[in-house]
Design a protein around this motif. Structure first.
Motif, mmCIF file in Angstrom:
data_model
loop_
_atom_site.group_PDB
_atom_site.id
_atom_site.type_symbol
_atom_site.label_atom_id
_atom_site.label_comp_id
_atom_site.label_asym_id
_atom_site.label_seq_id
_atom_site.Cartn_x
_atom_site.Cartn_y
_atom_site.Cartn_z
ATOM 1 N N PRO A 36 0.666 -1.319 0.234
ATOM 2 C CA PRO A 36 -0.107 -0.215 -0.152
ATOM 3 C C PRO A 36 0.536 1.240 -0.008
ATOM 4 O O PRO A 36 1.231 2.156 1.006
ATOM 5 C CB PRO A 36 -0.219 -0.341 1.592
ATOM 6 C CG PRO A 36 0.543 -1.082 2.494
ATOM 7 C CD PRO A 36 1.406 -1.931 1.123
ATOM 8 N N ASP A 37 1.569 1.563 -1.168
ATOM 9 C CA ASP A 37 2.038 2.872 -1.589
ATOM 10 C C ASP A 37 1.507 3.499 -2.797
ATOM 11 O O ASP A 37 0.926 3.027 -3.390
ATOM 12 C CB ASP A 37 3.669 2.826 -0.965
ATOM 13 C CG ASP A 37 3.724 1.885 -2.111
ATOM 14 O OD1 ASP A 37 3.001 1.811 -2.600
ATOM 15 O OD2 ASP A 37 5.210 1.671 -1.995
ATOM 16 N N ILE A 38 2.081 4.227 -2.807
ATOM 17 C CA ILE A 38 1.830 5.594 -4.333
ATOM 18 C C ILE A 38 2.532 4.401 -5.713
ATOM 19 O O ILE A 38 3.965 4.687 -5.336
ATOM 20 C CB ILE A 38 2.243 7.427 -4.256
ATOM 21 C CG1 ILE A 38 0.924 7.152 -3.093
ATOM 22 C CG2 ILE A 38 1.924 7.349 -5.244
ATOM 23 C CD1 ILE A 38 1.378 9.203 -2.752
ATOM 24 N N THR A 39 2.537 4.160 -6.201
ATOM 25 C CA THR A 39 3.060 2.976 -7.177
ATOM 26 C C THR A 39 2.648 3.354 -8.561
ATOM 27 O O THR A 39 0.971 3.248 -8.776
ATOM 28 C CB THR A 39 2.224 1.835 -7.204
ATOM 29 O OG1 THR A 39 0.845 1.347 -7.551
ATOM 30 C CG2 THR A 39 3.579 0.746 -5.583
ATOM 31 N N PRO A 40 3.190 3.212 -9.723
ATOM 32 C CA PRO A 40 2.649 3.625 -11.248
ATOM 33 C C PRO A 40 2.164 2.951 -11.616
ATOM 34 O O PRO A 40 2.089 0.925 -10.633
ATOM 35 C CB PRO A 40 3.862 3.885 -11.329
ATOM 36 C CG PRO A 40 5.007 3.356 -10.575
ATOM 37 C CD PRO A 40 4.712 3.188 -9.488
ATOM 38 N N ASP A 41 0.957 2.510 -12.911
ATOM 39 C CA ASP A 41 0.577 1.562 -13.404
ATOM 40 C C ASP A 41 1.513 0.936 -14.147
ATOM 41 O O ASP A 41 2.113 1.850 -15.321
ATOM 42 C CB ASP A 41 -0.576 2.238 -14.706
ATOM 43 C CG ASP A 41 -1.637 1.276 -14.577
ATOM 44 O OD1 ASP A 41 -1.301 -0.140 -14.661
ATOM 45 O OD2 ASP A 41 -1.777 1.650 -15.622
ATOM 46 N N TYR A 42 2.076 -0.407 -13.584
ATOM 47 C CA TYR A 42 2.544 -1.030 -14.426
ATOM 48 C C TYR A 42 2.252 -1.812 -16.015
ATOM 49 O O TYR A 42 1.175 -2.898 -15.672
ATOM 50 C CB TYR A 42 3.008 -2.304 -13.709
ATOM 51 C CG TYR A 42 3.990 -2.030 -12.786
ATOM 52 C CD1 TYR A 42 5.234 -1.116 -12.423
ATOM 53 C CD2 TYR A 42 3.310 -2.147 -11.131
ATOM 54 C CE1 TYR A 42 5.586 -0.347 -11.625
ATOM 55 C CE2 TYR A 42 3.935 -1.123 -10.192
ATOM 56 C CZ TYR A 42 5.468 -0.489 -10.037
ATOM 57 O OH TYR A 42 5.891 -0.208 -9.247
ATOM 58 N N GLY A 43 2.186 -0.892 -16.546
ATOM 59 C CA GLY A 43 1.886 -1.335 -17.924
ATOM 60 C C GLY A 43 2.780 -1.641 -19.263
ATOM 61 O O GLY A 43 3.231 -2.881 -18.546
ATOM 62 N N VAL A 44 2.377 -1.093 -20.480
ATOM 63 C CA VAL A 44 3.374 -1.862 -21.021
ATOM 64 C C VAL A 44 5.080 -1.147 -21.148
ATOM 65 O O VAL A 44 4.707 -0.617 -20.932
ATOM 66 C CB VAL A 44 3.154 -1.342 -22.886
ATOM 67 C CG1 VAL A 44 4.198 -2.155 -23.866
ATOM 68 C CG2 VAL A 44 1.318 -1.864 -23.231
ATOM 69 N N PRO A 45 5.704 -2.501 -20.943
ATOM 70 C CA PRO A 45 7.082 -1.509 -21.076
ATOM 71 C C PRO A 45 7.458 -1.315 -21.695
ATOM 72 O O PRO A 45 7.459 -1.699 -23.639
ATOM 73 C CB PRO A 45 7.758 -3.228 -20.160
ATOM 74 C CG PRO A 45 7.290 -4.432 -21.122
ATOM 75 C CD PRO A 45 5.764 -3.962 -20.505
ATOM 76 N N ARG A 46 9.076 -0.756 -21.663
ATOM 77 C CA ARG A 46 9.660 -0.278 -22.650
ATOM 78 C C ARG A 46 10.984 -0.244 -22.637
ATOM 79 O O ARG A 46 11.474 0.031 -21.210
ATOM 80 C CB ARG A 46 9.423 1.546 -23.444
ATOM 81 C CG ARG A 46 7.831 1.531 -23.094
ATOM 82 C CD ARG A 46 6.958 2.530 -24.053
ATOM 83 N NE ARG A 46 6.135 2.806 -24.095
ATOM 84 C CZ ARG A 46 4.584 2.255 -24.629
ATOM 85 N NH1 ARG A 46 5.411 1.143 -25.537
ATOM 86 N NH2 ARG A 46 3.426 2.023 -24.758
ATOM 87 N N ILE A 47 11.804 -0.600 -23.544
ATOM 88 C CA ILE A 47 13.328 0.396 -23.689
ATOM 89 C C ILE A 47 13.986 1.663 -23.899
ATOM 90 O O ILE A 47 13.016 2.475 -24.079
ATOM 91 C CB ILE A 47 14.058 -0.620 -24.450
ATOM 92 C CG1 ILE A 47 13.388 -2.018 -25.140
ATOM 93 C CG2 ILE A 47 15.411 -0.197 -24.875
ATOM 94 C CD1 ILE A 47 14.242 -3.058 -23.760
ATOM 95 N N ASP A 48 14.328 1.823 -22.319
ATOM 96 C CA ASP A 48 15.336 3.290 -22.227
ATOM 97 C C ASP A 48 16.292 3.692 -23.627
ATOM 98 O O ASP A 48 17.758 3.067 -23.635
ATOM 99 C CB ASP A 48 15.748 2.744 -20.855
ATOM 100 C CG ASP A 48 16.583 4.519 -21.197
ATOM 101 O OD1 ASP A 48 16.917 5.264 -21.552
ATOM 102 O OD2 ASP A 48 17.052 5.083 -19.865
ATOM 103 N N PRO A 49 15.561 4.735 -24.190
ATOM 104 C CA PRO A 49 16.176 4.996 -25.497
ATOM 105 C C PRO A 49 17.827 5.479 -25.425
ATOM 106 O O PRO A 49 18.800 5.029 -26.008
ATOM 107 C CB PRO A 49 15.443 6.088 -26.217
ATOM 108 C CG PRO A 49 14.490 6.525 -25.579
ATOM 109 C CD PRO A 49 14.294 5.975 -24.035
#
Length: 314
Positions: A205-218
């Protein structure tokens, strides 16, 4: 294909293939899906720690394993991924005999470096050659995808982007050479356990992002394309590291020690517990490996990218 397709040749040949271990230069994990799997976005690099596999015709499917690393936990039955690979390609080619595999392991077992996947990739290539199957690399990658997410990359080698479950591959340009020191642990980590711990941590129970489609860091791809080891050090990332550290807190000490002795970056490789230290060059990698050994750690200097599974000439 009953017996030998060439009038007895396969029955008297022994084919040697070699496949590399890998590190995850970048690894982002999406939320778990309804099927229980996590989508990932990974940058794999094949490194110069190898699995060697010899294949020969036999009455049954059997395997023997030796190695430069601890092999006590490697299964010697039908559950072994290399045996499954041999059966898969032999079945594809219609071979109704058996295959014996001799495996010599140089990649740490259960270390997050894809050693078992490299065994399977080498077995696919060796049995294809043994039976003169003439399956293309693309066809072998298709078979590899049936065995596990890391097996297609062990066939491909080099540097590649992996998406989906990690088995949807696209080659990535990497100029020059990148030097690494791999610090291993005596006890492995279960990949499913690490993913399970990641899900547990993300559910807190903390403020977490929505883990959607992962992406590569350019920035990772730009550093690889430019052969810029310093830029790569600033872009390395592994979502599974947090979970691996939760299950094995001592890995945090290894990461810190790596940086303390001069590594440009340190990261848990894949699901761990192997820790990858990025070195400035080959001389620096040898220095880091010696420094790790002086602290009674088991360390291997390696470099990448190297080619994928291939036949080794007699």
């Amino acid at each position: 294909m009953s017996g030998d397709p060439r009038g007895g040749g396969a029955l008297h040949r022994r084919v040697h293939a070699r496949a590399p271990g890998k590190i995850n230069v970048f690894f982002e994990v999406g939320g778990v899906g309804d099927d229980g799997y996590h989508p990932v976005a990974s940058v794999y690099q094949a490194v110069s720690l190898y699995e060697d596999v010899w294949a020969e015709a036999s009455a049954e499917y059997t395997i023997a394993v030796t190695g430069d690393v601890d092999v006590s936990g490697v299964p010697l039955d039908e559950s072994n991924l290399a045996v499954r690979a041999a059966r898969l390609v032999a079945g594809r080619l219609g071979w109704d005999g058996g295959i014996h595999l001799d495996v010599r392991k140089g990649v740490p077992v259960a270390g997050g470096m894809g050693g078992g996947s490299a065994d399977a990739a080498a077995a696919l290539v060796a049995v294809n050659e043994l039976l003169e199957g003439h399956l293309s690399p693309l066809e072998l990658q298709g078979l590899a995808a049936q065995l596990g997410a890391d097996v297609p990359f062990a066939v491909l080698g080099g540097t590649a982007i992996g998406t989906g479950r990690g088995d949807e591959l696209a080659p990535a340009l990497a100029r020059g050479r990148f030097d690494w020191v791999l610090v291993t642990s005596d006890e492995g980590l279960s990949t499913p356990a690490v993913y399970g711990e990641l899900d547990r941590l993300r559910s807190l129970p903390d403020i977490t992002p929505d883990y959607g489609v992962p992406r590569i860091d350019p920035g990772v791809l730009q550093a690889l394309r430019g052969g810029d080891v310093t830029a790569l050090a600033g872009a390395i990332h592994n979502d599974l590291e947090r979970a691996a550290l939760s299950l094995r807190p001592g890995l945090g000490d290894l990461l810190a020690e790596g940086r303390a002795v001069g590594a440009l970056a340190s990261v848990v490789s894949g699901s761990g517990p192997t820790v990858a230290l990025l070195a400035a060059d080959a001389d620096d990698a040898r220095r880091l490996a010696d420094a790790a050994a002086s602290r009674r750690l088991t360390a291997f200097a390696a470099h990448g990218p190297v080619q994928g599974a291939r036949i080794v000439a007699p």
